[in-house]
Design a protein around this motif. Sequence first.
Motif, PDB file in Angstrom:
ATOM      1  N   ILE A 107       0.851  -1.195   0.000  1.00  0.00           N
ATOM      2  CA  ILE A 107       0.000   0.000   0.000  1.00  0.00           C
ATOM      3  C   ILE A 107       0.891   1.251   0.000  1.00  0.00           C
ATOM      4  O   ILE A 107       2.069   1.171   0.358  1.00  0.00           O
ATOM      5  N   PRO A 108       0.347   2.388  -0.417  1.00  0.00           N
ATOM      6  CA  PRO A 108       1.167   3.596  -0.507  1.00  0.00           C
ATOM      7  C   PRO A 108       1.899   3.903   0.800  1.00  0.00           C
ATOM      8  O   PRO A 108       1.330   3.793   1.881  1.00  0.00           O
ATOM      9  N   GLY A 109       3.169   4.242   0.670  1.00  0.00           N
ATOM     10  CA  GLY A 109       3.962   4.639   1.831  1.00  0.00           C
ATOM     11  C   GLY A 109       4.565   3.485   2.612  1.00  0.00           C
ATOM     12  O   GLY A 109       5.267   3.700   3.590  1.00  0.00           O
ATOM     13  N   VAL A 110       4.326   2.234   2.185  1.00  0.00           N
ATOM     14  CA  VAL A 110       4.881   1.090   2.919  1.00  0.00           C
ATOM     15  C   VAL A 110       6.401   0.985   2.706  1.00  0.00           C
ATOM     16  O   VAL A 110       7.108   0.370   3.506  1.00  0.00           O
ATOM     17  N   GLY A 111       6.874   1.597   1.608  1.00  0.00           N
ATOM     18  CA  GLY A 111       8.319   1.624   1.349  1.00  0.00           C
ATOM     19  C   GLY A 111       8.783   0.808   0.158  1.00  0.00           C
ATOM     20  O   GLY A 111       9.952   0.442   0.077  1.00  0.00           O
ATOM     21  N   LYS A 112       7.894   0.555  -0.807  1.00  0.00           N
ATOM     22  CA  LYS A 112       8.259  -0.265  -1.979  1.00  0.00           C
ATOM     23  C   LYS A 112       9.434   0.326  -2.749  1.00  0.00           C
ATOM     24  O   LYS A 112      10.408  -0.364  -3.040  1.00  0.00           O
ATOM     25  N   ARG A 133       5.159   7.383   7.663  1.00  0.00           N
ATOM     26  CA  ARG A 133       5.873   7.517   6.390  1.00  0.00           C
ATOM     27  C   ARG A 133       5.055   8.342   5.398  1.00  0.00           C
ATOM     28  O   ARG A 133       5.587   9.151   4.653  1.00  0.00           O
ATOM     29  N   LYS A 156       5.213  12.039   6.292  1.00  0.00           N
ATOM     30  CA  LYS A 156       6.539  12.628   6.073  1.00  0.00           C
ATOM     31  C   LYS A 156       6.759  13.021   4.607  1.00  0.00           C
ATOM     32  O   LYS A 156       7.503  13.941   4.301  1.00  0.00           O
ATOM     33  N   ASP A 157       6.107  12.271   3.709  1.00  0.00           N
ATOM     34  CA  ASP A 157       6.380  12.404   2.284  1.00  0.00           C
ATOM     35  C   ASP A 157       5.440  13.449   1.676  1.00  0.00           C
ATOM     36  O   ASP A 157       4.291  13.162   1.371  1.00  0.00           O
ATOM     37  N   ASN A 189       8.527  -4.592   6.211  1.00  0.00           N
ATOM     38  CA  ASN A 189       9.532  -3.528   6.063  1.00  0.00           C
ATOM     39  C   ASN A 189       9.557  -2.709   7.353  1.00  0.00           C
ATOM     40  O   ASN A 189       8.943  -1.648   7.454  1.00  0.00           O
ATOM     41  N   GLY A 190      10.276  -3.245   8.351  1.00  0.00           N
ATOM     42  CA  GLY A 190      10.316  -2.613   9.671  1.00  0.00           C
ATOM     43  C   GLY A 190      11.069  -1.293   9.656  1.00  0.00           C
ATOM     44  O   GLY A 190      11.957  -1.088   8.822  1.00  0.00           O
ATOM     45  N   GLU A 191      10.714  -0.422  10.588  1.00  0.00           N
ATOM     46  CA  GLU A 191      11.344   0.905  10.676  1.00  0.00           C
ATOM     47  C   GLU A 191      12.866   0.772  10.767  1.00  0.00           C
ATOM     48  O   GLU A 191      13.378   0.067  11.642  1.00  0.00           O
ATOM     49  N   GLY A 192      13.577   1.437   9.858  1.00  0.00           N
ATOM     50  CA  GLY A 192      15.042   1.418   9.865  1.00  0.00           C
ATOM     51  C   GLY A 192      15.638   0.076   9.457  1.00  0.00           C
ATOM     52  O   GLY A 192      16.829  -0.159   9.651  1.00  0.00           O
ATOM     53  N   LYS A 193      14.813  -0.822   8.895  1.00  0.00           N
ATOM     54  CA  LYS A 193      15.317  -2.167   8.571  1.00  0.00           C
ATOM     55  C   LYS A 193      15.209  -2.500   7.086  1.00  0.00           C
ATOM     56  O   LYS A 193      14.923  -3.640   6.707  1.00  0.00           O
TER      57      LYS A 193
HETATM   58  P1  ATP Z   1       3.975   4.731  -3.121  1.00  0.00           P
HETATM   59  O1  ATP Z   1       3.083   3.558  -3.319  1.00  0.00           O
HETATM   60  O2  ATP Z   1       3.176   5.950  -2.757  1.00  0.00           O
HETATM   61  O3  ATP Z   1       4.938   4.967  -4.240  1.00  0.00           O
HETATM   62  P2  ATP Z   1       6.064   3.454  -1.595  1.00  0.00           P
HETATM   63  O4  ATP Z   1       5.552   2.168  -1.056  1.00  0.00           O
HETATM   64  O5  ATP Z   1       6.920   3.390  -2.801  1.00  0.00           O
HETATM   65  O6  ATP Z   1       4.840   4.459  -1.787  1.00  0.00           O
HETATM   66  P3  ATP Z   1       8.271   4.879  -0.427  1.00  0.00           P
HETATM   67  O7  ATP Z   1       8.136   6.140  -1.229  1.00  0.00           O
HETATM   68  O8  ATP Z   1       9.358   3.939  -0.792  1.00  0.00           O
HETATM   69  O9  ATP Z   1       6.867   4.131  -0.402  1.00  0.00           O
HETATM   70  O10 ATP Z   1       8.472   5.210   1.129  1.00  0.00           O
HETATM   71  C1  ATP Z   1       7.666   6.173   1.804  1.00  0.00           C
HETATM   72  C2  ATP Z   1       8.478   6.848   2.901  1.00  0.00           C
HETATM   73  O11 ATP Z   1       8.829   5.912   3.910  1.00  0.00           O
HETATM   74  C3  ATP Z   1       9.769   7.454   2.424  1.00  0.00           C
HETATM   75  O12 ATP Z   1       9.914   8.703   3.062  1.00  0.00           O
HETATM   76  C4  ATP Z   1      10.841   6.476   2.902  1.00  0.00           C
HETATM   77  O13 ATP Z   1      12.059   7.087   3.151  1.00  0.00           O
HETATM   78  C5  ATP Z   1      10.236   5.917   4.186  1.00  0.00           C
HETATM   79  N1  ATP Z   1      10.614   4.528   4.476  1.00  0.00           N
HETATM   80  C6  ATP Z   1      10.428   3.457   3.680  1.00  0.00           C
HETATM   81  N2  ATP Z   1      10.860   2.323   4.258  1.00  0.00           N
HETATM   82  C7  ATP Z   1      11.352   2.674   5.484  1.00  0.00           C
HETATM   83  C8  ATP Z   1      11.956   1.958   6.589  1.00  0.00           C
HETATM   84  N3  ATP Z   1      12.160   0.639   6.561  1.00  0.00           N
HETATM   85  N4  ATP Z   1      12.308   2.662   7.670  1.00  0.00           N
HETATM   86  C9  ATP Z   1      12.118   3.975   7.699  1.00  0.00           C
HETATM   87  N5  ATP Z   1      11.572   4.717   6.732  1.00  0.00           N
HETATM   88  C10 ATP Z   1      11.188   4.090   5.616  1.00  0.00           C
END
Ligand code: ATP
Length: 192
Positions: free
Chosen positions: A12-17, A130, A133-134, A174-178
Amino acid sequence: MVENKKIILVGIPGVGKTTLLTTMVEILKNHKKNVVVINYGSLMFDVAKQNGLQDRDELRKLSVSEQQRLQKIAAEQISEHDEEVVIIDTHAFINSPEGYYPGLPEHVLKIIKPDNFVSVSAKPEEIYNRRMKDDTRNRDKITLANIKKELDVQSGMISACAVITGSPVRLVLNGEGKIDEAADKIIKAIGL
Ligand code: ATP
Ligand code: MG
């Protein structure tokens, strides 16, 4: 011929993909793998731009039939990639005005023929932070309850994809900082 692997990564959006994929590509390139990452939404947006769409975040607000048309064109472009590892950065569903709409309907899966699925999740609170923040993205209203619901919908949608294709789903947290840990896990699991 070198074997070609197509991997679909959802979350989902913002999960960190996208963050996770940047790390994975770095690792794979260090191992001399010929890898390409394709962002499905960007591909659809490139086509939609030719029809006058200006904002990437307007894509999910188009009619379902228009989204289906764009989805199919993007899938056909993806199917032409023949790099060693092709990773597709996408969503198991899109939050459209008509409801949750599948990012990977059967007709798309039949064109792409993915070998593996990776379903990325994180703690709802972390996803919330996340997203907040974005500020480069024009996101829908964010609540913790919605994020929890979206994680649920994702799990159902990706199970359906596995059943349709017969390809396995790897769940990754995708844990925080991991980020590095999650990237390593995916690479090992898929044998890249
Ligand atoms: P979208 O679907 O909207 O493209 P996305 O899943 O690609 O979202 P990202 O843009 O990769 O998400 O990450 C969103 C935010 O979370 C960014 O600011 C990124 O730096 C932060 N982030 C991602 N993974 C982690 C993590 N493991 N620990 C800390 N911060 C993270
Ligand atoms: Mg992204």
